[in-house]
Enzyme design. Structure first.
Site, short mmCIF file in Angstrom:
data_model
loop_
_atom_site.label_atom_id
_atom_site.label_comp_id
_atom_site.label_asym_id
_atom_site.label_seq_id
_atom_site.Cartn_x
_atom_site.Cartn_y
_atom_site.Cartn_z
N SER A 108 0.84 -1.19 0.00
CA SER A 108 0.00 0.00 0.00
C SER A 108 0.89 1.25 0.00
O SER A 108 1.70 1.42 -0.90
CB SER A 108 -0.96 -0.03 1.20
OG SER A 108 -1.98 0.92 1.06
N GLU A 206 -1.92 -2.05 -8.38
CA GLU A 206 -3.06 -2.34 -7.49
C GLU A 206 -3.43 -1.07 -6.74
O GLU A 206 -2.64 -0.13 -6.69
CB GLU A 206 -2.72 -3.47 -6.51
CG GLU A 206 -1.58 -3.18 -5.54
CD GLU A 206 -2.01 -2.45 -4.27
OE1 GLU A 206 -3.22 -2.52 -3.92
OE2 GLU A 206 -1.16 -1.82 -3.64
N HIS A 275 -5.04 -5.10 -1.74
CA HIS A 275 -5.91 -4.96 -0.57
C HIS A 275 -7.05 -5.98 -0.67
O HIS A 275 -8.21 -5.64 -0.92
CB HIS A 275 -6.48 -3.55 -0.49
CG HIS A 275 -5.45 -2.48 -0.32
ND1 HIS A 275 -4.61 -2.07 -1.34
CD2 HIS A 275 -5.11 -1.73 0.76
CE1 HIS A 275 -3.82 -1.11 -0.90
NE2 HIS A 275 -4.10 -0.89 0.37
#
Length: 304
Positions: A108, A206, A275
């Site tokens: 992330s 992502e 995620h």
């Protein structure tokens, strides 16, 4: 440069270079690592709050430097993402990391750290679920848990449709170092000293919580910067909660097709990397091979 593998009895250090940590969630995650035979130690600022950050920049970078230089700590796990890693990029002692190469794990917002560390030191790092945000989650599943085994022995990873259905956006085969991660973070590196290098690489994309128009904007920025055309191949991971914020809207699938389907390299989507659960953890910087014909991604070990 690959870090050394873990063994039972080793100590891992958990620090938070971005958002503040929920101490209760972190406490629930600790037994998972202890069950693997690992000891857990925490950064000095793990309970600090500084607005939307886990302590000040100086505190967070001091935690990281301490864990890197402490020879008793064999791996560094970032507790969670959020925001804040980019604020530390020009404060990190990359020579220190080069002298003490060890496992570094997270994803992330940690994409900024992965990119900076890899491009300034050559160290392979790991894109995987984090203690406070994922391991402590009730949805944390057996496959996501098993992915930590790659830290204990060199293991070639094979992603096939046994894990999830895969969709070919552009056909072909390619190999190269696996790089990338969170799209919004990758876009924020452009024009900096930590600008993502995609030349001849397999680029992982992502994100979470971004509406299709936002993903469109960020992919367009990467396209205009030449990052998509330069890649040897593209791996489309999970785009969680990519819901339109207003109508009418293009779908996520339309946005991905617009930017990726006409590229002169293989592009495949549907990877449970990001995620999501399961979360297939991967070593960034390791050599990988992508085949749309076989619908397979093979990644060389991330540890030695």
């Amino acid at each position: 440069m690959k870090p050394y593998r873990l063994k039972r009895g080793d100590t891992i250090g958990i620090v938070a270079p971005a958002g503040p940590v929920d101490s209760d969630r972190l406490a629930r995650a600790t037994p998972f690592f202890e069950a693997m035979g690992l000891h857990v130690t925490y950064g000095a600022t793990i309970d600090e709050w500084h607005g939307y950050l886990e302590g000040t920049d100086d505190q967070r970078v001091a935690d990281i430097h301490h864990m890197i230089s402490d020879t008793s700590v064999r791996a560094i796990m970032f507790a969670r993402g959020g925001y804040g890693s980019a604020r530390l990029a020009d404060k990190i002692d990359y020579e220190l990391i080069s002298r003490h190469p060890k496992i570094i794990w997270g994803y992330s917002d940690i994409t900024y750290m992965h990119t900076a560390i890899r491009q300034w030191t050559g160290l392979t790092t790991f894109h995987g679920p984090m203690p406070a945000s994922d391991v402590a989650d009730e949805a944390f599943d057996p496959l996501s848990a098993r992915m930590f085994r790659q830290l204990f022995a060199p293991e070639t990873l094979h992603y096939t449709e046994d894990v999830s259905p895969l969709t070919v956006l552009a056909p072909g085969e390619a190999d190269g170092a696996l790089v990338g991660g969170n799209v919004s973070v990758l876009a924020s590196t452009l024009g900096t000293d930590y600008d993502i290098d995609t030349n001849g690489k397999l680029l992982l994309l992502e994100d979470i919580g971004e509406a299709p128009y936002r993903i469109d904007s960020m992919l367009n920025q990467l396209r205009l910067a030449g990052k998509l055309d330069a890649a040897a191949g593209i791996i489309v991971g999970d785009f969680a909660d990519a819901k339109p914020t207003h109508e009418p809207s293009l779908s996520l699938e339309q946005v991905l097709a617009d930017h990726l389907s006409d590229l002169p390299c293989p592009v495949m989507a549907g990877f449970k990397i990001g995620h999501c659960f399961p979360h297939f953890s991967v070593p960034l910087g390791a050599r990988a091979f992508l085949s749309t014909t076989r619908k397979r991604l093979t990644i060389e070990p991330g540890v030695q």
